[in-house]
Each structure stands twice: as C-alpha cells, then as structure tokens.
Design an enzyme around this catalytic site. Structure first.
Site, PDB file in Angstrom:
ATOM      1  N   ASP A  30      58.870   1.861  35.583  1.00 20.35           N
ATOM      2  CA  ASP A  30      57.350   1.897  35.542  1.00 20.35           C
ATOM      3  C   ASP A  30      56.730   1.948  36.646  1.00 20.35           C
ATOM      4  O   ASP A  30      57.297   1.047  37.755  1.00 20.35           O
ATOM      5  CB  ASP A  30      56.830   0.763  34.687  1.00 20.35           C
ATOM      6  CG  ASP A  30      55.403   1.040  33.993  1.00 20.35           C
ATOM      7  OD1 ASP A  30      55.227   1.352  33.049  1.00 20.35           O
ATOM      8  OD2 ASP A  30      54.408   1.176  35.072  1.00 20.35           O
ATOM      9  N   ILE A  31      55.675   2.752  37.092  1.00 21.11           N
ATOM     10  CA  ILE A  31      55.232   2.752  38.501  1.00 21.11           C
ATOM     11  C   ILE A  31      54.217   1.593  38.815  1.00 21.11           C
ATOM     12  O   ILE A  31      54.299   1.250  39.959  1.00 21.11           O
ATOM     13  CB  ILE A  31      54.355   4.081  38.412  1.00 21.11           C
ATOM     14  CG1 ILE A  31      54.265   4.583  39.861  1.00 21.11           C
ATOM     15  CG2 ILE A  31      53.143   4.146  37.835  1.00 21.11           C
ATOM     16  CD1 ILE A  31      53.578   6.199  40.041  1.00 21.11           C
ATOM     17  N   ASN A  87      53.267   0.395  22.607  1.00 21.56           N
ATOM     18  CA  ASN A  87      51.699   0.207  22.613  1.00 21.56           C
ATOM     19  C   ASN A  87      51.509   1.518  21.737  1.00 21.56           C
ATOM     20  O   ASN A  87      51.855   2.825  22.144  1.00 21.56           O
ATOM     21  CB  ASN A  87      51.136   0.282  23.928  1.00 21.56           C
ATOM     22  CG  ASN A  87      51.369  -1.005  24.616  1.00 21.56           C
ATOM     23  OD1 ASN A  87      51.396  -2.288  23.735  1.00 21.56           O
ATOM     24  ND2 ASN A  87      51.469  -1.166  25.842  1.00 21.56           N
ATOM     25  N   GLY A  93      46.401  -0.456  23.863  1.00 23.23           N
ATOM     26  CA  GLY A  93      46.466  -0.327  25.277  1.00 23.23           C
ATOM     27  C   GLY A  93      47.156   0.804  25.629  1.00 23.23           C
ATOM     28  O   GLY A  93      47.683   1.127  26.633  1.00 23.23           O
ATOM     29  N   HIS A 100      56.702   5.936  24.284  1.00 22.66           N
ATOM     30  CA  HIS A 100      57.757   5.111  25.278  1.00 22.66           C
ATOM     31  C   HIS A 100      57.766   3.614  24.849  1.00 22.66           C
ATOM     32  O   HIS A 100      56.930   2.935  24.492  1.00 22.66           O
ATOM     33  CB  HIS A 100      56.932   5.370  26.756  1.00 22.66           C
ATOM     34  CG  HIS A 100      55.591   4.902  26.767  1.00 22.66           C
ATOM     35  ND1 HIS A 100      54.641   5.780  26.344  1.00 22.66           N
ATOM     36  CD2 HIS A 100      54.892   3.785  27.109  1.00 22.66           C
ATOM     37  CE1 HIS A 100      53.262   5.086  26.584  1.00 22.66           C
ATOM     38  NE2 HIS A 100      53.606   4.029  27.075  1.00 22.66           N
ATOM     39  N   LEU A 101      59.122   3.439  25.196  1.00 19.52           N
ATOM     40  CA  LEU A 101      59.231   2.049  24.789  1.00 19.52           C
ATOM     41  C   LEU A 101      59.191   1.254  26.214  1.00 19.52           C
ATOM     42  O   LEU A 101      60.400   1.697  27.136  1.00 19.52           O
ATOM     43  CB  LEU A 101      60.690   1.898  23.948  1.00 19.52           C
ATOM     44  CG  LEU A 101      61.312   0.357  24.010  1.00 19.52           C
ATOM     45  CD1 LEU A 101      60.293  -0.181  22.963  1.00 19.52           C
ATOM     46  CD2 LEU A 101      62.510   0.512  23.058  1.00 19.52           C
ATOM     47  N   HIS A 102      58.522   0.444  26.156  1.00 22.15           N
ATOM     48  CA  HIS A 102      58.504  -0.564  27.412  1.00 22.15           C
ATOM     49  C   HIS A 102      59.679  -1.752  27.533  1.00 22.15           C
ATOM     50  O   HIS A 102      59.931  -2.101  26.255  1.00 22.15           O
ATOM     51  CB  HIS A 102      57.234  -1.288  27.625  1.00 22.15           C
ATOM     52  CG  HIS A 102      55.937  -0.564  27.866  1.00 22.15           C
ATOM     53  ND1 HIS A 102      55.243  -0.617  28.923  1.00 22.15           N
ATOM     54  CD2 HIS A 102      55.078  -0.147  27.176  1.00 22.15           C
ATOM     55  CE1 HIS A 102      54.315   0.134  29.139  1.00 22.15           C
ATOM     56  NE2 HIS A 102      54.098   0.520  27.732  1.00 22.15           N
TER      57      HIS A 102
HETATM   58  P1  AMP Z   1      51.122   2.451  27.870  1.00 22.53           P
HETATM   59  O1  AMP Z   1      49.798   1.738  28.658  1.00 22.53           O
HETATM   60  O2  AMP Z   1      51.836   1.768  26.802  1.00 22.53           O
HETATM   61  O3  AMP Z   1      50.689   3.909  27.419  1.00 22.53           O
HETATM   62  O4  AMP Z   1      52.070   2.488  29.139  1.00 22.53           O
HETATM   63  C1  AMP Z   1      51.976   3.656  30.074  1.00 22.53           C
HETATM   64  C2  AMP Z   1      52.787   3.227  31.159  1.00 22.53           C
HETATM   65  O5  AMP Z   1      53.134   4.381  31.972  1.00 22.53           O
HETATM   66  C3  AMP Z   1      52.001   2.125  32.173  1.00 22.53           C
HETATM   67  O6  AMP Z   1      52.897   1.067  32.396  1.00 22.53           O
HETATM   68  C4  AMP Z   1      52.065   2.770  33.573  1.00 22.53           C
HETATM   69  O7  AMP Z   1      52.190   1.988  34.575  1.00 22.53           O
HETATM   70  C5  AMP Z   1      53.200   4.014  33.316  1.00 22.53           C
HETATM   71  N1  AMP Z   1      53.209   4.961  34.170  1.00 22.53           N
HETATM   72  C6  AMP Z   1      51.851   5.973  34.354  1.00 22.53           C
HETATM   73  N2  AMP Z   1      52.265   6.908  35.345  1.00 22.53           N
HETATM   74  C7  AMP Z   1      53.636   7.013  35.612  1.00 22.53           C
HETATM   75  C8  AMP Z   1      54.567   7.535  36.387  1.00 22.53           C
HETATM   76  N3  AMP Z   1      54.015   8.616  37.072  1.00 22.53           N
HETATM   77  N4  AMP Z   1      55.457   7.002  36.603  1.00 22.53           N
HETATM   78  C9  AMP Z   1      56.234   6.016  35.955  1.00 22.53           C
HETATM   79  N5  AMP Z   1      55.205   5.024  35.075  1.00 22.53           N
HETATM   80  C10 AMP Z   1      53.993   5.606  34.870  1.00 22.53           C
END
Ligand code: AMP
Ligand code: ZN
Length: 114
Positions: A30-31, A87, A93, A100-102
């Site tokens: 995650d970024i 989420n 959120g 995507h699975l965190h």
């Molecule tokens: P959500 O809020 O559950 O939709 O999670 C989206 C996630 O994507 C967040 O934790 C962001 O930090 C992550 N994210 C957004 N852009 C990027 C990217 N370019 N590379 C890696 N992670 C990202």
C-alpha cells in the site's frame, strides 16, 4: 475499466512495489501503509467490490484470502497475527473500486475497528 487505478497497476502503467504475482492475482505494498506490513491483494480481473461478486468468483476470493495468509506467513507474521480487511462502499471507507484485500501486520490492532 481502462481508467481504474488498480487495473493500471496490473498493466504496469503505474509503478507499484509488487510482493506477489501470478496469472490471476497481484499483491503490492500500500502506498500509504497503516502498519509495518500493509499489502493489497487484488484479482487481475476487474471487480468493483464485494457487492459485485457472484458464485463464479468463490474460487478467486478463496485464492485472495489464502494468498494473504501466505504472504503474512512468509513475512513472519503468521503466528503473531495479521488483519485482513475488505472495505465496501462509502461508510466502510472504500476509495478504490477494484476489489482489494488489505493485509496488515506488524503491530497490535484494536477491536472494534475505527
Ligand atoms: P480502500 O480505502 O479500502 O479503497 O483502500 C484503497 C487503498 O489503496 C488505500 O489504502 C490507499 O493507500 C491505496 N492506494 C491508493 N493508490 C495506491 C497506489 N498507487 N499504490 C498502492 N496503493 C495505493
Ligand atoms: Zn480495476
């Protein structure tokens, strides 16, 4: 879904720190990490959210969950513990509408979540 951020990462149009890849899944850091390990496990096929899943996706979602556990184990967090979260939509959120699975590990997590 050519303008989807995560589809663009899958196509390598946007760089990512990839931790796992096969023909069906991609996992990358995650970024904006919320823990020492914070990776996202995604299917290469675009799916908006859990709300869009069908029975045909059961195997794919199982692969995502087992891959998250394997990454956690490989990085030494299998026994300590890890959190894995989907989420879905605004109140949870969700900001990127490619499922995507965190995978989070490396610190203590509270329950209930915020
Ligand atoms: P959500 O809020 O559950 O939709 O999670 C989206 C996630 O994507 C967040 O934790 C962001 O930090 C992550 N994210 C957004 N852009 C990027 C990217 N370019 N590379 C890696 N992670 C990202
Ligand atoms: Zn997508």
């Amino acid at each position: 879904m050519s303008d989807c951020l995560f589809c663009r990462i899958i196509r390598k149009e946007i760089p990512a720190s990839i931790v796992y890849e096969d023909d069906r899944l991609l996992a990358f850091n995650d970024i904006n990490p919320q823990a020492p390990l914070h990776a996202l496990v995604i299917p290469k096929r675009h799916i908006d959210s859990l709300n869009a899943l069908t029975a045909e996706d059961d195997g794919l979602v199982g692969e995502m969950i087992r891959r998250a556990a394997a990454i956690a184990r490989d990085k030494g967090f299998g026994d300590r513990g890890f959190r894995s979260v989907f989420n879905t939509n605004a109140e949870a959120g969700q900001t990127v509408f490619h499922i995507h699975l965190h995978l989070l590990a490396g610190r203590g997590f509270t329950w209930p979540p915020g």
